[in-house]
Write an enzyme that holds these catalytic residues in place. Structure first.
Site, PDB file in Angstrom:
ATOM      1  CD  GLU A 254      16.443 -23.730  27.932  1.00 47.11           C
ATOM      2  OE1 GLU A 254      17.293 -24.820  27.956  1.00 47.11           O
ATOM      3  OE2 GLU A 254      15.578 -23.812  28.548  1.00 47.11           O
ATOM      4  CD  GLU A 462      13.109 -21.349  26.949  1.00 48.26           C
ATOM      5  OE1 GLU A 462      13.135 -21.942  26.035  1.00 48.26           O
ATOM      6  OE2 GLU A 462      13.845 -20.391  26.253  1.00 48.26           O
TER       7      GLU A 462
END
Ligand code: ADP
Length: 483
Positions: A254, A462
């Site tokens: 990320e 996620e």
């Protein structure tokens, strides 16, 4: 720091169910006033090896439990977090600086991932596929990938951990967390509550450290660690991907963003202003999904800028415990310097300051919420992540021009636009090269949705039913000789 339960302040690292001091320690500061909050264990290579061995040893027992068992323990951890939410929020605001209301929001948001994956743990289905031969059966098992390393940033000291650990634990993995050196206390408090919830020794380990390169080097070099989940800067993410290549580890990344926030001339301007305020100024602009480039259509540019200025003027800058405060300090002086550099470059090249544009007198690391107008593509601020309370307004004429400008970046995390036209909503949603699109909405992240980016913003997702996949391996079993 006034907590109901002072035992949530832990200064040791957490390895194999033990609280360990390490050979050295480092200080954790409150960014608002540089007050020393704690002195935390500074772990290095030896501690990392111990944690890897512990996570490896704990793997068989943890993954061998029933999903229902793991689910119940995750649920207990979730409940304890909510029971202690006020203390966890204070701890977070002290070490990170965000207003208390935002910290409380993050604790609830962080816990929501644990609740979600406590539920998903029980729905980890395999598959039976019709075989192309009569004497065979084709089956797919989903199995935990193994020991997971999680390296997390300071801007969401709680939720960036739970978003990784909850799906990992649900899948049956064990985890070694390396939190940011700026915000280790939130991570250690989560470990304390994990211990109280009954998560067994070795299943969750927390390595606090100022030597991220050494800890990261060990974690990525290890053959035992089968997966790295990282949230942080694109540069460090690329470095860690390279390091993971030697052991062919699965990675989730990320990374940075450069979110466009497009306001078309058919938008509801008041709603668009509210969206920009939430997306841009939350956490003083320090999130990877913050609006980074606000693209406003020609016909409404002035009207929108004036409305946005009214809202920005109403922001209240200060320490997290001041009543009604909306905007805290930036994390460190480097962050202030970056904001100043980007504003200087933009104004040198012709941008105008509509409001703000100066440091704030609340303290050394505070910056006044700022709006820049007449910003264009040859300014550094167009391509860099600002990570501060600065809203640059760009002007565009057509829908095509807006999409081209929005996609003119190496990043592809979050994007937003405001429009009431159904055809445009579909066209623009499909045209944006981003992992996430908010339509008439400035806050898009929640546990039920897949969060993640494309291009150089990352790999993997996620949250949601998809988030478990990052922690699972698929095993194909062929059953033959049936005749
Ligand atoms: P940010 O700008 O958000 O601080 P970083 O990428 O620098 O982003 O930090 C995110 C996390 O990565 C932190 O936990 C930090 O300690 C860690 N980190 C930084 N450099 C390295 C490295 N060389 N190896 C492993 N982890 C690192």
């Amino acid at each position: 720091m006034q907590l109901n339960d002072v035992t949530l302040i832990r200064e040791e690292a957490y390895v194999n169910g033990q609280w360990v001091k390490g050979d050295k320690s480092f200080q954790v500061l409150n960014p608002a006033n540089n007050e020393i909050l704690a002195s935390v264990a500074d772990m290095g290579v030896t501690g990392t090896r111990t944690a890897i061995a512990a996570a490896d040893a704990a793997l068989g027992e943890w993954s061998g439990r029933t999903a229902k068992d793991r689910s119940a323990i995750l649920r207990k951890w979730h409940d304890l977090i909510l029971e202690n939410k006020q203390d966890l929020a204070i701890l977070m605001s002290e070490e990170q600086g965000k207003p208390l209301a935002e910290s409380l929001g993050e604790v609830a948001y962080g816990a929501s991932y644990i609740e979600w994956y406590a539920e998903e743990a029980k729905r980890l289905y395999g598959d039976i596929i019709p075989a192309p031969a009569a004497d065979k059966r084709v089956m797919v098992l989903k199995q935990p990938i193994g020991v997971v390393a999680a390296i997390t940033p300071w801007n969401f000291p709680n939720a960036m951990i739970t978003r990784k650990v909850a799906p990992a634990l649900a899948a049956g993995c064990t985890v070694i967390i390396k939190p940011s050196e700026e915000t280790p206390l939130s991570a250690l408090a989560l470990a304390e509550l994990a211990e109280r919830a009954g998560i067994p020794a070795g299943v969750v380990n927390v390595l606090t450290s100022t030597d991220a390169a050494a800890v990261g080097g060990e974690l990525t070099a290890s053959d035992v660690v089968r997966k790295l989940s990282f949230t942080g800067s694109t540069n460090v993410g690329k470095l860690l991907m390279r390091q993971c290549a030697d052991t062919v580890k699965k990675v989730s990344m990320e990374l940075g963003g450069n979110a466009p926030f497009i306001i078309f001339d058919d938008a509801d301007l008041d709603q668009a202003v509210a969206g920009v305020m939430a997306s841009k100024y939350r956490n003083a602009g320090q999130t990877c999904v913050c609006a980074n480039r606000i693209l406003v259509q020609d016909g409404i540019y002035e009207a929108f800028a004036a409305k946005l200025k009214q809202a920005v003027d109403a922001l209240k800058v200060g320490s997290y415990d001041v009543e009604n405060v909306t905007t805290g300090p930036l994390i460190n002086e480097a962050a202030i310097a970056k904001v100043e550099r980007l504003i200087a470059d933009a104004t040198d090249k012709g941008a105008k300051i509509l409001c703000g544009g100066t440091p704030h007198n609340a303290g050394l690391k505070y910056y006044t919420p700022t709006i820049l107008t007449d910003v264009d593509r040859d300014m550094d601020i167009f391509s860099e992540e600002i990570f501060g309370p600065v809203a640059p307004l760009y002007r565009f004429r057509t829908e095509e021009e807006a999409i081209t400008m929005a996609n003119d970046t190496i990043y592809g995390l979050a994007s937003y636009f405001y429009s009431r036209d159904m055809g445009r909503i579909w066209r623009v949603s499909e045209g944006l090269e981003y992992g996430m699109v908010g339509v008439n909405e400035g806050i898009i992240s929640n546990e039920a949705a897949p969060f993640g980016g494309v291009k150089q913003s990352g790999i993997g997702r996620e949250g949601s039913k998809y988030g478990l996949d990052d922690y699972l391996e698929m095993k194909y079993v062929c059953l033959g000789g049936m005749k």
